[in-house]
Design a protein around this motif. Sequence first.
Motif, PDB file in Angstrom:
ATOM      1  N   UNK A 216       0.844  -1.141  -0.109  1.00 17.76           N
ATOM      2  CA  UNK A 216       0.091   0.238   0.058  1.00 17.76           C
ATOM      3  C   UNK A 216       0.858   1.292  -0.082  1.00 17.76           C
ATOM      4  N   UNK A 217       0.514   2.396  -0.743  1.00 14.26           N
ATOM      5  CA  UNK A 217       1.226   3.860  -0.373  1.00 14.26           C
ATOM      6  C   UNK A 217       0.981   4.377   0.787  1.00 14.26           C
ATOM      7  N   UNK A 218       1.563   5.253   1.021  1.00 12.88           N
ATOM      8  CA  UNK A 218       1.992   5.861   3.080  1.00 12.88           C
ATOM      9  C   UNK A 218       0.940   6.010   3.632  1.00 12.88           C
ATOM     10  N   UNK A 219      -0.298   6.989   2.795  1.00 16.29           N
ATOM     11  CA  UNK A 219      -1.310   7.222   3.103  1.00 16.29           C
ATOM     12  C   UNK A 219      -2.612   6.310   3.370  1.00 16.29           C
ATOM     13  N   UNK A 220      -2.209   4.830   2.252  1.00 12.96           N
ATOM     14  CA  UNK A 220      -3.451   4.369   2.905  1.00 12.96           C
ATOM     15  C   UNK A 220      -2.470   2.822   3.665  1.00 12.96           C
ATOM     16  N   UNK A 221      -1.842   2.891   4.329  1.00  7.84           N
ATOM     17  CA  UNK A 221      -0.885   2.322   5.270  1.00  7.84           C
ATOM     18  C   UNK A 221      -1.462   3.263   6.885  1.00  7.84           C
ATOM     19  N   UNK A 222      -1.082   4.663   6.009  1.00  8.89           N
ATOM     20  CA  UNK A 222      -1.961   5.133   7.457  1.00  8.89           C
ATOM     21  C   UNK A 222      -3.271   4.763   8.208  1.00  8.89           C
ATOM     22  N   UNK A 223      -4.128   4.579   7.008  1.00 11.29           N
ATOM     23  CA  UNK A 223      -5.632   4.117   7.003  1.00 11.29           C
ATOM     24  C   UNK A 223      -5.817   2.430   7.720  1.00 11.29           C
ATOM     25  N   UNK A 224      -4.919   1.936   7.235  1.00  6.00           N
ATOM     26  CA  UNK A 224      -4.961   0.697   7.497  1.00  6.00           C
ATOM     27  C   UNK A 224      -5.322   0.505   8.487  1.00  6.00           C
ATOM     28  N   UNK A 225      -3.640   1.639   9.575  1.00  2.00           N
ATOM     29  CA  UNK A 225      -3.169   1.017  11.171  1.00  2.00           C
ATOM     30  C   UNK A 225      -4.193   1.261  12.039  1.00  2.00           C
ATOM     31  N   UNK A 226      -5.007   2.447  11.249  1.00  6.81           N
ATOM     32  CA  UNK A 226      -6.195   3.195  12.434  1.00  6.81           C
ATOM     33  C   UNK A 226      -6.944   2.755  12.245  1.00  6.81           C
ATOM     34  N   UNK A 227      -8.120   2.002  11.576  1.00  8.56           N
ATOM     35  CA  UNK A 227      -9.267   1.925  10.884  1.00  8.56           C
ATOM     36  C   UNK A 227      -8.921   0.504  11.640  1.00  8.56           C
ATOM     37  N   UNK A 228     -10.224   0.172  12.624  1.00  8.69           N
ATOM     38  CA  UNK A 228     -11.766  -1.228  12.498  1.00  8.69           C
ATOM     39  C   UNK A 228     -12.687  -1.368  11.568  1.00  8.69           C
ATOM     40  N   UNK A 229     -13.026  -2.762  11.459  1.00 11.52           N
ATOM     41  CA  UNK A 229     -14.097  -2.942  10.744  1.00 11.52           C
ATOM     42  C   UNK A 229     -15.511  -3.769  11.617  1.00 11.52           C
ATOM     43  N   UNK A 230     -16.333  -2.692  11.917  1.00 12.26           N
ATOM     44  CA  UNK A 230     -17.553  -3.609  11.834  1.00 12.26           C
ATOM     45  C   UNK A 230     -18.839  -4.038  10.861  1.00 12.26           C
ATOM     46  N   UNK A 231     -18.957  -5.191  11.259  1.00  8.90           N
ATOM     47  CA  UNK A 231     -19.838  -6.393  10.682  1.00  8.90           C
ATOM     48  C   UNK A 231     -20.930  -6.314  10.836  1.00  8.90           C
ATOM     49  N   UNK A 232     -21.475  -6.488   9.965  1.00  9.89           N
ATOM     50  CA  UNK A 232     -23.121  -6.604  10.238  1.00  9.89           C
ATOM     51  C   UNK A 232     -23.340  -7.654  10.884  1.00  9.89           C
ATOM     52  N   UNK A 233     -24.507  -7.781  12.135  1.00 11.80           N
ATOM     53  CA  UNK A 233     -24.893  -8.792  12.525  1.00 11.80           C
ATOM     54  C   UNK A 233     -25.780 -10.148  11.820  1.00 11.80           C
TER      55      UNK A 233
END
Length: 400
Positions: A216-233
Amino acid sequence: MAIELAPIALPATASRTDFDPDFGREVKGVKPGELTPEQFKEIETALYTHGILLFRDAALTPEQQYALTKAFDPEAESYGHGNNKTQSTKKSILHPDLKTIPRVPQVQLIGNGMVYNHEGLESAALKHPSHTTFHKTRVSPENEALGITRFYRWHIDAALYDYNPPRATTLYGITVPGGDRQTVRYSDDDDPSGEILSVPLGTTAFVSGKKMFQILPPELKSLAVRTSVRYAPHPYVWMAPARAKSDGLGIVNEGLELPLSELPEWEQSKIKTLPILWKNPVTGELHFQVHPCGAQELIVKPLPLGASREGALYPDGEHIKDLGKVRELLHSMQRPGIAPGLVYPHDWKERDLVLFHNRGLLHTVVGAFKPDQVRAFHQCNLAASDVPAGPTEQDIIAWA
């Protein structure tokens, strides 16, 4: 005889410059159903280091397969989706794909065609999942006759509701039909410029979550390392009316998901919110581990103090609830990681046993069988006793 680890044979399509040199090992000199505790520790370390372990010509009972899978998580007990839960939920997209071995309910029979007198099952009608029932568009019958096919659904093995994602999955090939190779087309038939990949009939395709993050490019690495995903029930019920992208990596955003009010009864406390990046327990590497079809929301942390804001996405953090935006962001981050040169399509032989690190790889069913082509595999993964570890504060500082 000592355990020998040999590099797994990569296909000619694999990029020799970009493919992870640590990816995949063939294990020799040991029987997977009869490991000593010391041998298992070697296998465990090797799995987390290499992602996939292949045992050729393995003899393995369902009981042995369950015991081997459970050794990676001794406190785990039930099948990764909950014993018999997929069969009882008729609306789930997983419902037709799995048949439980009666005496070992953690082991599932999967494949294609009719199977008789199999491990306590008098008969089982198996159906190989096909893109024709799940994708927004499908390969034309004319192209299908020429061997054109698609990835079905890139995923991790996980219920993504109530149960924790399994640490490891074991796949054991019992009956493997032969046939001509097929060609995966990443895009629709009317886009001849799209990428393609030659694969063996009925392959299981794997990609590295570690490599998916690394490229990933740096801006997407930064986004990925800071992000969590919430899944649908009940995500496999929620997504069932919707249709997938042509590359099998996520859902076309058309608003077709089942309304939450029409799902089976669910509890807020059982909804899974997991980090995008999962930390390898042996190597410490970060792996991009998201099941894009089930993702409903993204929760982004703000940049850490002192981090550069130049070019950063969502520097102050954000709770992204727009499903179209969630899917757009995830696809932009994951799509480079399934490029043809980064895919390992396993060429199955009878009595192949494949162990894979379910918290370090994504995989997908591929291709199409004719009704009379009988295929039988045993699959086992166990809902984990723990939640995947995400990035540490040091990781966030390093990559944000």
